[in-house]
Scaffold this motif. Structure first.
Motif, PDB file in Angstrom:
ATOM      1  N   SER A  66       0.802  -1.226  -0.055  1.00  0.00           N
ATOM      2  CA  SER A  66       0.169   0.065  -0.088  1.00  0.00           C
ATOM      3  C   SER A  66       0.911   1.217   0.068  1.00  0.00           C
ATOM      4  O   SER A  66       2.039   1.214   0.361  1.00  0.00           O
ATOM      5  N   PRO A  67       0.064   2.400  -0.535  1.00  0.00           N
ATOM      6  CA  PRO A  67       0.936   3.667  -0.300  1.00  0.00           C
ATOM      7  C   PRO A  67       1.473   4.147   1.136  1.00  0.00           C
ATOM      8  O   PRO A  67       2.468   4.618   1.161  1.00  0.00           O
ATOM      9  N   GLU A  68       0.384   3.632   1.995  1.00  0.00           N
ATOM     10  CA  GLU A  68       0.654   4.085   3.338  1.00  0.00           C
ATOM     11  C   GLU A  68       1.912   3.384   3.919  1.00  0.00           C
ATOM     12  O   GLU A  68       2.937   3.847   4.530  1.00  0.00           O
ATOM     13  N   HIS A  69       2.012   2.134   3.671  1.00  0.00           N
ATOM     14  CA  HIS A  69       3.158   1.318   3.998  1.00  0.00           C
ATOM     15  C   HIS A  69       4.445   1.840   3.248  1.00  0.00           C
ATOM     16  O   HIS A  69       5.640   1.935   4.076  1.00  0.00           O
ATOM     17  N   GLU A  70       4.385   1.988   2.028  1.00  0.00           N
ATOM     18  CA  GLU A  70       5.431   2.571   1.298  1.00  0.00           C
ATOM     19  C   GLU A  70       6.003   3.998   1.929  1.00  0.00           C
ATOM     20  O   GLU A  70       7.203   4.281   2.195  1.00  0.00           O
ATOM     21  N   LYS A  71       5.393   4.756   2.466  1.00  0.00           N
ATOM     22  CA  LYS A  71       5.446   5.994   3.158  1.00  0.00           C
ATOM     23  C   LYS A  71       6.160   5.833   4.426  1.00  0.00           C
ATOM     24  O   LYS A  71       7.043   6.313   4.693  1.00  0.00           O
ATOM     25  N   ILE A  72       5.660   4.801   5.364  1.00  0.00           N
ATOM     26  CA  ILE A  72       6.220   4.784   6.647  1.00  0.00           C
ATOM     27  C   ILE A  72       7.306   3.868   6.794  1.00  0.00           C
ATOM     28  O   ILE A  72       8.269   3.852   7.514  1.00  0.00           O
ATOM     29  N   HIS A  73       7.673   2.982   5.686  1.00  0.00           N
ATOM     30  CA  HIS A  73       8.631   2.039   5.802  1.00  0.00           C
ATOM     31  C   HIS A  73       9.973   2.243   5.782  1.00  0.00           C
ATOM     32  O   HIS A  73      10.920   1.906   6.572  1.00  0.00           O
ATOM     33  N   PRO A  74      10.434   3.504   4.963  1.00  0.00           N
ATOM     34  CA  PRO A  74      12.043   3.935   5.056  1.00  0.00           C
ATOM     35  C   PRO A  74      12.244   4.505   6.444  1.00  0.00           C
ATOM     36  O   PRO A  74      13.514   4.442   6.906  1.00  0.00           O
ATOM     37  N   THR A  75      11.324   4.936   7.068  1.00  0.00           N
ATOM     38  CA  THR A  75      11.634   5.610   8.358  1.00  0.00           C
ATOM     39  C   THR A  75      11.987   4.702   9.276  1.00  0.00           C
ATOM     40  O   THR A  75      12.845   4.639  10.154  1.00  0.00           O
ATOM     41  N   GLY A  76      11.254   3.620   9.473  1.00  0.00           N
ATOM     42  CA  GLY A  76      11.559   2.239  10.351  1.00  0.00           C
ATOM     43  C   GLY A  76      13.091   1.780   9.935  1.00  0.00           C
ATOM     44  O   GLY A  76      13.785   1.365  10.801  1.00  0.00           O
ATOM     45  N   HIS A  77      13.145   1.621   8.630  1.00  0.00           N
ATOM     46  CA  HIS A  77      14.599   1.067   8.002  1.00  0.00           C
ATOM     47  C   HIS A  77      15.878   2.074   8.735  1.00  0.00           C
ATOM     48  O   HIS A  77      16.800   1.685   8.862  1.00  0.00           O
ATOM     49  N   SER A  78      15.281   3.302   8.843  1.00  0.00           N
ATOM     50  CA  SER A  78      16.444   4.116   9.147  1.00  0.00           C
ATOM     51  C   SER A  78      16.887   4.100  10.529  1.00  0.00           C
ATOM     52  O   SER A  78      18.204   4.507  10.739  1.00  0.00           O
ATOM     53  N   PHE A  79      16.232   3.419  11.369  1.00  0.00           N
ATOM     54  CA  PHE A  79      16.618   2.953  12.625  1.00  0.00           C
ATOM     55  C   PHE A  79      17.525   1.878  12.973  1.00  0.00           C
ATOM     56  O   PHE A  79      18.087   1.388  13.837  1.00  0.00           O
ATOM     57  N   MET A  80      17.522   0.939  11.665  1.00  0.00           N
ATOM     58  CA  MET A  80      18.222  -0.230  11.696  1.00  0.00           C
ATOM     59  C   MET A  80      19.625  -0.202  10.910  1.00  0.00           C
ATOM     60  O   MET A  80      20.112   0.482  10.348  1.00  0.00           O
ATOM     61  N   SER A  81      20.558  -1.052  11.625  1.00  0.00           N
ATOM     62  CA  SER A  81      21.956  -1.366  11.151  1.00  0.00           C
ATOM     63  C   SER A  81      21.979  -2.140  10.312  1.00  0.00           C
ATOM     64  O   SER A  81      23.297  -2.258   9.546  1.00  0.00           O
ATOM     65  N   ALA A  82      21.118  -3.355   9.561  1.00  0.00           N
ATOM     66  CA  ALA A  82      20.928  -4.069   8.745  1.00  0.00           C
ATOM     67  C   ALA A  82      19.732  -4.488   8.159  1.00  0.00           C
ATOM     68  O   ALA A  82      18.739  -3.978   9.119  1.00  0.00           O
ATOM     69  N   ASP A  83      19.432  -4.928   7.353  1.00  0.00           N
ATOM     70  CA  ASP A  83      18.277  -5.283   6.559  1.00  0.00           C
ATOM     71  C   ASP A  83      17.670  -6.266   7.639  1.00  0.00           C
ATOM     72  O   ASP A  83      18.241  -7.310   8.166  1.00  0.00           O
ATOM     73  N   PRO A  84      16.470  -6.312   7.603  1.00  0.00           N
ATOM     74  CA  PRO A  84      15.554  -7.209   8.551  1.00  0.00           C
ATOM     75  C   PRO A  84      15.579  -8.737   7.910  1.00  0.00           C
ATOM     76  O   PRO A  84      15.634  -8.713   6.526  1.00  0.00           O
ATOM     77  N   GLN A  85      15.592  -9.603   8.682  1.00  0.00           N
ATOM     78  CA  GLN A  85      15.607 -11.243   8.196  1.00  0.00           C
ATOM     79  C   GLN A  85      14.205 -11.539   8.391  1.00  0.00           C
ATOM     80  O   GLN A  85      13.899 -11.827   9.564  1.00  0.00           O
ATOM     81  N   ARG A  86      13.522 -11.685   7.597  1.00  0.00           N
ATOM     82  CA  ARG A  86      11.928 -12.069   7.456  1.00  0.00           C
ATOM     83  C   ARG A  86      11.941 -13.469   7.083  1.00  0.00           C
ATOM     84  O   ARG A  86      12.398 -14.114   6.479  1.00  0.00           O
ATOM     85  N   LYS A  87      10.927 -14.153   7.878  1.00  0.00           N
ATOM     86  CA  LYS A  87      10.211 -15.514   7.465  1.00  0.00           C
ATOM     87  C   LYS A  87       8.692 -15.277   7.532  1.00  0.00           C
ATOM     88  O   LYS A  87       8.292 -14.577   8.690  1.00  0.00           O
ATOM     89  N   THR A  88       8.097 -16.048   6.732  1.00  0.00           N
ATOM     90  CA  THR A  88       6.654 -15.949   6.803  1.00  0.00           C
ATOM     91  C   THR A  88       6.075 -17.367   7.189  1.00  0.00           C
ATOM     92  O   THR A  88       6.686 -18.213   6.916  1.00  0.00           O
ATOM     93  N   TYR A  89       4.749 -17.383   7.942  1.00  0.00           N
ATOM     94  CA  TYR A  89       4.361 -18.797   8.313  1.00  0.00           C
ATOM     95  C   TYR A  89       2.611 -18.696   7.936  1.00  0.00           C
ATOM     96  O   TYR A  89       2.290 -17.525   8.003  1.00  0.00           O
ATOM     97  N   THR A  90       2.154 -19.746   7.945  1.00  0.00           N
ATOM     98  CA  THR A  90       0.722 -19.736   8.002  1.00  0.00           C
ATOM     99  C   THR A  90       0.605 -20.757   9.426  1.00  0.00           C
ATOM    100  O   THR A  90       1.336 -21.739   9.623  1.00  0.00           O
ATOM    101  N   VAL A  91      -0.307 -20.577  10.008  1.00  0.00           N
ATOM    102  CA  VAL A  91      -0.655 -21.166  11.388  1.00  0.00           C
ATOM    103  C   VAL A  91      -1.288 -22.523  10.875  1.00  0.00           C
ATOM    104  O   VAL A  91      -2.166 -22.871  10.159  1.00  0.00           O
ATOM    105  N   ALA A  92      -0.538 -23.705  11.471  1.00  0.00           N
ATOM    106  CA  ALA A  92      -0.932 -24.892  11.021  1.00  0.00           C
ATOM    107  C   ALA A  92      -1.822 -25.689  12.164  1.00  0.00           C
ATOM    108  O   ALA A  92      -2.524 -26.372  11.800  1.00  0.00           O
ATOM    109  N   ALA A  93      -1.936 -24.944  13.213  1.00  0.00           N
ATOM    110  CA  ALA A  93      -3.046 -25.620  14.364  1.00  0.00           C
ATOM    111  C   ALA A  93      -2.877 -24.622  15.562  1.00  0.00           C
ATOM    112  O   ALA A  93      -1.894 -23.797  15.570  1.00  0.00           O
ATOM    113  N   GLU A  94      -4.018 -24.571  16.160  1.00  0.00           N
ATOM    114  CA  GLU A  94      -4.092 -23.622  17.438  1.00  0.00           C
ATOM    115  C   GLU A  94      -4.823 -24.414  18.571  1.00  0.00           C
ATOM    116  O   GLU A  94      -5.515 -25.478  18.190  1.00  0.00           O
TER     117      GLU A  94
END
Length: 94
Positions: A66-94
């Motif tokens: 979204s445009p909203e995410h694109e606008k706020i994302h760079p500010t968050g990254h400016s506080f980081m010393s490295a790129d985030p290491q992301r993983k995604t999951y789907t919930v298999a059980a609850e």
């Protein structure tokens, strides 16, 4: 449910400013359809992680592109010393 977990490294002294930015950005992102939660976590060893929960991968992607995410994302990254290491999951059980 769809979950994204990102391990992040903050620059020295950036934690408080990042927490303020995170709270403000949550006000924007929480309004997206499918949004469940978004949390900033700190481990006892000093490491950081972001946890995002969405109803589906599709609603997460829609928010992430979204445009909203694109606008706020760079500010968050400016506080980081490295790129985030992301993983995604789907919930298999609850």
């Amino acid at each position: 449910m769809f979950v994204m977990i990102a391990d992040i490294q903050l620059k020295d002294g950036a934690e408080e400013d990042f927490k303020k930015w995170f709270a403000e950005s949550n006000k924007v992102l929480s309004g997206f359809p499918g949004f469940i939660s978004r949390k900033f976590l700190k481990s006892s060893d000093g490491s950081y992680r972001i946890l995002v929960e969405h109803e589906s991968k599709e609603t997460f992607i829609k928010m992430h592109q979204s445009p909203e995410h694109e606008k706020i994302h760079p500010t968050g990254h400016s506080f980081m010393s490295a790129d985030p290491q992301r993983k995604t999951y789907t919930v298999a059980a609850e």
